[in-house]
Write a protein that holds these residues in place. Structure first.
Motif, PDB file in Angstrom:
ATOM      1  N   THR A 350       3.735   4.842   3.914  1.00  0.00           N
ATOM      2  CA  THR A 350       4.348   4.843   2.375  1.00  0.00           C
ATOM      3  C   THR A 350       5.500   3.648   2.336  1.00  0.00           C
ATOM      4  O   THR A 350       6.104   2.756   1.571  1.00  0.00           O
ATOM      5  CB  THR A 350       5.157   5.915   2.283  1.00  0.00           C
ATOM      6  N   GLU A 351       5.303   3.144   3.692  1.00  0.00           N
ATOM      7  CA  GLU A 351       6.111   1.709   3.650  1.00  0.00           C
ATOM      8  C   GLU A 351       5.819   1.185   4.517  1.00  0.00           C
ATOM      9  O   GLU A 351       5.532  -0.069   4.601  1.00  0.00           O
ATOM     10  CB  GLU A 351       7.565   2.015   4.915  1.00  0.00           C
ATOM     11  N   HIS A 352       5.676   0.337   2.701  1.00  0.00           N
ATOM     12  CA  HIS A 352       4.364  -0.965   2.850  1.00  0.00           C
ATOM     13  C   HIS A 352       4.711  -1.912   1.531  1.00  0.00           C
ATOM     14  O   HIS A 352       5.554  -1.638   0.782  1.00  0.00           O
ATOM     15  CB  HIS A 352       2.948  -0.367   3.094  1.00  0.00           C
ATOM     16  N   ALA A 353       4.442  -2.853   1.804  1.00  0.00           N
ATOM     17  CA  ALA A 353       4.198  -4.367   0.988  1.00  0.00           C
ATOM     18  C   ALA A 353       4.195  -3.739   0.211  1.00  0.00           C
ATOM     19  O   ALA A 353       5.207  -4.185  -1.176  1.00  0.00           O
ATOM     20  CB  ALA A 353       3.526  -5.926   1.477  1.00  0.00           C
ATOM     21  N   ALA A 354       3.588  -3.355  -0.431  1.00  0.00           N
ATOM     22  CA  ALA A 354       2.698  -2.769  -1.975  1.00  0.00           C
ATOM     23  C   ALA A 354       3.594  -2.419  -2.637  1.00  0.00           C
ATOM     24  O   ALA A 354       3.407  -2.399  -4.446  1.00  0.00           O
ATOM     25  CB  ALA A 354       1.458  -2.308  -1.793  1.00  0.00           C
ATOM     26  N   ARG A 355       4.237  -1.340  -2.043  1.00  0.00           N
ATOM     27  CA  ARG A 355       5.612  -0.811  -2.681  1.00  0.00           C
ATOM     28  C   ARG A 355       6.884  -1.361  -3.451  1.00  0.00           C
ATOM     29  O   ARG A 355       7.588  -1.441  -4.594  1.00  0.00           O
ATOM     30  CB  ARG A 355       6.287  -0.043  -1.494  1.00  0.00           C
ATOM     31  N   TYR A 356       6.659  -2.883  -3.270  1.00  0.00           N
ATOM     32  CA  TYR A 356       8.009  -4.056  -3.705  1.00  0.00           C
ATOM     33  C   TYR A 356       7.131  -4.895  -5.099  1.00  0.00           C
ATOM     34  O   TYR A 356       6.479  -5.788  -4.045  1.00  0.00           O
ATOM     35  CB  TYR A 356       8.703  -4.457  -2.528  1.00  0.00           C
ATOM     36  N   THR A 357       7.418  -4.459  -5.947  1.00  0.00           N
ATOM     37  CA  THR A 357       7.137  -5.660  -6.374  1.00  0.00           C
ATOM     38  C   THR A 357       7.553  -7.457  -6.567  1.00  0.00           C
ATOM     39  O   THR A 357       6.025  -8.270  -6.724  1.00  0.00           O
ATOM     40  CB  THR A 357       7.126  -5.404  -7.852  1.00  0.00           C
ATOM     41  N   HIS A 358       8.334  -7.718  -6.026  1.00  0.00           N
ATOM     42  CA  HIS A 358       8.446  -8.702  -5.315  1.00  0.00           C
ATOM     43  C   HIS A 358       7.279  -9.533  -4.641  1.00  0.00           C
ATOM     44  O   HIS A 358       6.811 -11.258  -4.437  1.00  0.00           O
ATOM     45  CB  HIS A 358       9.481  -9.387  -5.214  1.00  0.00           C
ATOM     46  N   CYS A 359       6.100  -7.916  -3.738  1.00  0.00           N
ATOM     47  CA  CYS A 359       5.487  -8.961  -3.404  1.00  0.00           C
ATOM     48  C   CYS A 359       4.096  -9.381  -3.424  1.00  0.00           C
ATOM     49  O   CYS A 359       3.510  -9.515  -3.396  1.00  0.00           O
ATOM     50  CB  CYS A 359       5.292  -8.035  -1.527  1.00  0.00           C
ATOM     51  N   HIS A 360       4.354  -8.625  -5.116  1.00  0.00           N
ATOM     52  CA  HIS A 360       2.931  -9.091  -5.746  1.00  0.00           C
ATOM     53  C   HIS A 360       2.198 -10.311  -5.890  1.00  0.00           C
ATOM     54  O   HIS A 360       1.714 -10.628  -6.792  1.00  0.00           O
ATOM     55  CB  HIS A 360       2.341  -7.522  -6.807  1.00  0.00           C
ATOM     56  N   THR A 361       3.489 -11.190  -5.872  1.00  0.00           N
ATOM     57  CA  THR A 361       3.446 -12.504  -7.007  1.00  0.00           C
ATOM     58  C   THR A 361       2.738 -13.314  -5.613  1.00  0.00           C
ATOM     59  O   THR A 361       2.700 -13.246  -4.883  1.00  0.00           O
ATOM     60  CB  THR A 361       5.173 -12.757  -6.994  1.00  0.00           C
ATOM     61  N   ILE A 362       2.531 -14.432  -6.126  1.00  0.00           N
ATOM     62  CA  ILE A 362       1.317 -15.348  -5.296  1.00  0.00           C
ATOM     63  C   ILE A 362       2.142 -15.932  -5.108  1.00  0.00           C
ATOM     64  O   ILE A 362       1.846 -16.614  -3.627  1.00  0.00           O
ATOM     65  CB  ILE A 362       0.416 -16.665  -6.882  1.00  0.00           C
ATOM     66  N   THR A 363       3.976 -16.700  -5.171  1.00  0.00           N
ATOM     67  CA  THR A 363       4.181 -17.094  -4.210  1.00  0.00           C
ATOM     68  C   THR A 363       4.729 -16.323  -3.111  1.00  0.00           C
ATOM     69  O   THR A 363       4.243 -17.299  -1.891  1.00  0.00           O
ATOM     70  CB  THR A 363       6.038 -17.469  -4.933  1.00  0.00           C
ATOM     71  N   GLN A 364       4.781 -15.429  -3.159  1.00  0.00           N
ATOM     72  CA  GLN A 364       4.425 -14.230  -1.719  1.00  0.00           C
ATOM     73  C   GLN A 364       3.653 -14.733  -1.209  1.00  0.00           C
ATOM     74  O   GLN A 364       3.558 -15.117   0.508  1.00  0.00           O
ATOM     75  CB  GLN A 364       5.210 -13.043  -2.282  1.00  0.00           C
ATOM     76  N   ARG A 365       2.263 -14.778  -1.492  1.00  0.00           N
ATOM     77  CA  ARG A 365       1.119 -14.280  -0.815  1.00  0.00           C
ATOM     78  C   ARG A 365       0.863 -15.529  -0.099  1.00  0.00           C
ATOM     79  O   ARG A 365       0.649 -15.859   0.914  1.00  0.00           O
ATOM     80  CB  ARG A 365       0.044 -14.082  -1.826  1.00  0.00           C
ATOM     81  N   PHE A 366       1.030 -16.756  -1.006  1.00  0.00           N
ATOM     82  CA  PHE A 366       1.036 -17.922  -0.637  1.00  0.00           C
ATOM     83  C   PHE A 366       1.997 -17.927   0.703  1.00  0.00           C
ATOM     84  O   PHE A 366       1.270 -18.709   1.509  1.00  0.00           O
ATOM     85  CB  PHE A 366       1.850 -19.833  -0.847  1.00  0.00           C
ATOM     86  N   LEU A 367       2.921 -18.079   0.511  1.00  0.00           N
ATOM     87  CA  LEU A 367       4.591 -18.429   1.800  1.00  0.00           C
ATOM     88  C   LEU A 367       3.031 -17.191   2.934  1.00  0.00           C
ATOM     89  O   LEU A 367       3.972 -18.059   4.149  1.00  0.00           O
ATOM     90  CB  LEU A 367       5.341 -17.385   1.448  1.00  0.00           C
TER      91      LEU A 367
END
Ligand code: ZN
Length: 376
Positions: A350-367
């Motif tokens: 239940t506690e994973h990155a998908a819960r947080y919208t800021h983790c969905h952005t391309i910048t985060q994926r890039f980082l």
């Protein structure tokens, strides 16, 4: 006719009894007061020493901490700061750069989390209809007012102190974190201490257990959670309390010393039991918040918690003597049990990155892609 002396005859013995009682109360209460004052003097002396010669004091503290984990020589450690400029001659290795990148993301997630918690507590305090706050206050005055006056004072204090430990004096210009690499130790270990906050102590052997950014995120998240929740201070308070009880009980010994041996033995057992219970609870809390921080920093928590399984296996296979080499390390005194790993595994669903919208952005994926494959 009643002679006026009669009343005096009746009250005199009572007065004497009261004085006698008060005398005893004073005799017993003065001991804990003394213990607490001696502790307070030591604490204030520490603050004064730190403000007078901050660098020398910090260096001394660093050596004391290192000694407690078995490091006797300064050359056995490498101190790196988050801007990757090494204070020692050796440049950072790709592994060190990867761990520092993960650390920076976890620290950033921790700062945001603590700030949110503090704001939330302050809003609750402000909404409280019983609060009689003067209307013309600056935000700093409001904070100070709520920290002492409101029924949320304790919660506000906790998050405010956590913010200080994470950022240093200024939240607008937070102090950077540094990384103390302990080269020679063969014990996998990572820890943070309130005595010298904003430093992550990591042994080289930890790199044999935690190998991916996700695993490091769970390890560092756990350690930073101990700092946020003020576990060092709580353990110190418990120590002072138990010491006070011990001195108090010994001073009341009516058998003039015969009971002392028994009392000391019994108290040592109580001390061990309480400290263990405290430590277990602290580990559970740090596991929980650590996982939240790893998820908020956009790491894969389900993969990350596998490090706990590896730690558990290591603690089972390692000789008991190597697992109890220090008191400062919470990994050592409480090696992750299978139960803790399973609990984390369940929580990671239940506690994973998908819960947080800021983790969905391309910048985060890039980082994240960069952190996964550190550039040589
Ligand atoms: Zn821990």
């Amino acid at each position: 006719m009643t002679p006026p002396t009669t009343t005096l005859v009746h009250t005199n013995p009572r007065t004497r009894v009261n004085w006698h009682r008060w005398g005893r109360v004073l005799r017993y209460t003065r001991i804990p007061v003394l213990v607490v004052s001696v502790y307070g003097i030591g604490y204030q002396q520490g603050i004064m020493d730190t403000t007078r010669t901050p660098l020398a004091m910090q260096q001394g503290l660093l050596l004391t901490i290192l000694k407690s984990v078995g490091v006797t020589h300064e050359q056995h450690v490498q101190i790196l700061d988050s801007s990757s400029s090494s204070s020692s001659s050796k440049p950072a290795t790709p592994e060190q750069r990867m761990v520092m990148a993960v650390g920076q993301q976890i620290v950033q997630a921790a700062r945001v989390y603590v700030q949110e918690q503090l704001q939330h507590a302050l809003q609750q305090a402000a909404r409280d209809p019983t609060a009689e706050m003067p209307s013309d206050m600056t935000s700093q005055q409001q904070l100070e007012y709520f920290m002492t006056q409101s029924k949320y004072a304790e919660t506000i204090q906790l998050w405010y102190q956590a913010q200080l430990r994470l950022n240093g004096e200024s939240s607008d210009h937070p102090s950077p974190w540094s990384y103390v690499w302990i080269q020679h130790s063969n014990i996998p270990n990572a820890f943070v201490t309130e005595i010298l906050p904003r430093r992550l102590f990591i042994t080289k052997a930890m790199g044999q257990i935690a190998t991916t950014p996700d695993e490091w995120a769970v390890v560092l998240g756990h350690e930073i959670s101990h700092l946020i929740l003020g576990h060092n201070s709580q353990t110190n308070q418990l120590e002072v309390f138990l010491k006070t009880v011990e001195v108090l009980l010994l001073s009341m010994d009516p058998t003039e010393g015969v009971m002392t041996l028994f009392v000391v033995g019994a108290l040592a057992a109580v001390h061990r039991g309480l400290a263990a219970a405290y430590s277990r609870e602290h580990e559970r809390q740090a596991d929980e918040l650590g996982l939240t921080l790893a998820a908020r920093a956009c790491f894969d928590t389900a993969r990350g918690v596998e490090v706990m399984h590896k730690m558990h296996q290591h603690s089972v296979s390692a000789a008991p003597s190597t697992m109890q080499s220090s008191t400062i390390s919470l990994w050592d005194t409480h090696p992750p049990s299978l139960e803790r790993y399973q609990q984390l595994q369940r929580a990671s669903q239940t506690e994973h990155a998908a819960r947080y919208t800021h983790c969905h952005t391309i910048t985060q994926r890039f980082l994240r892609a960069i952190t996964r494959n550190p550039v040589e």
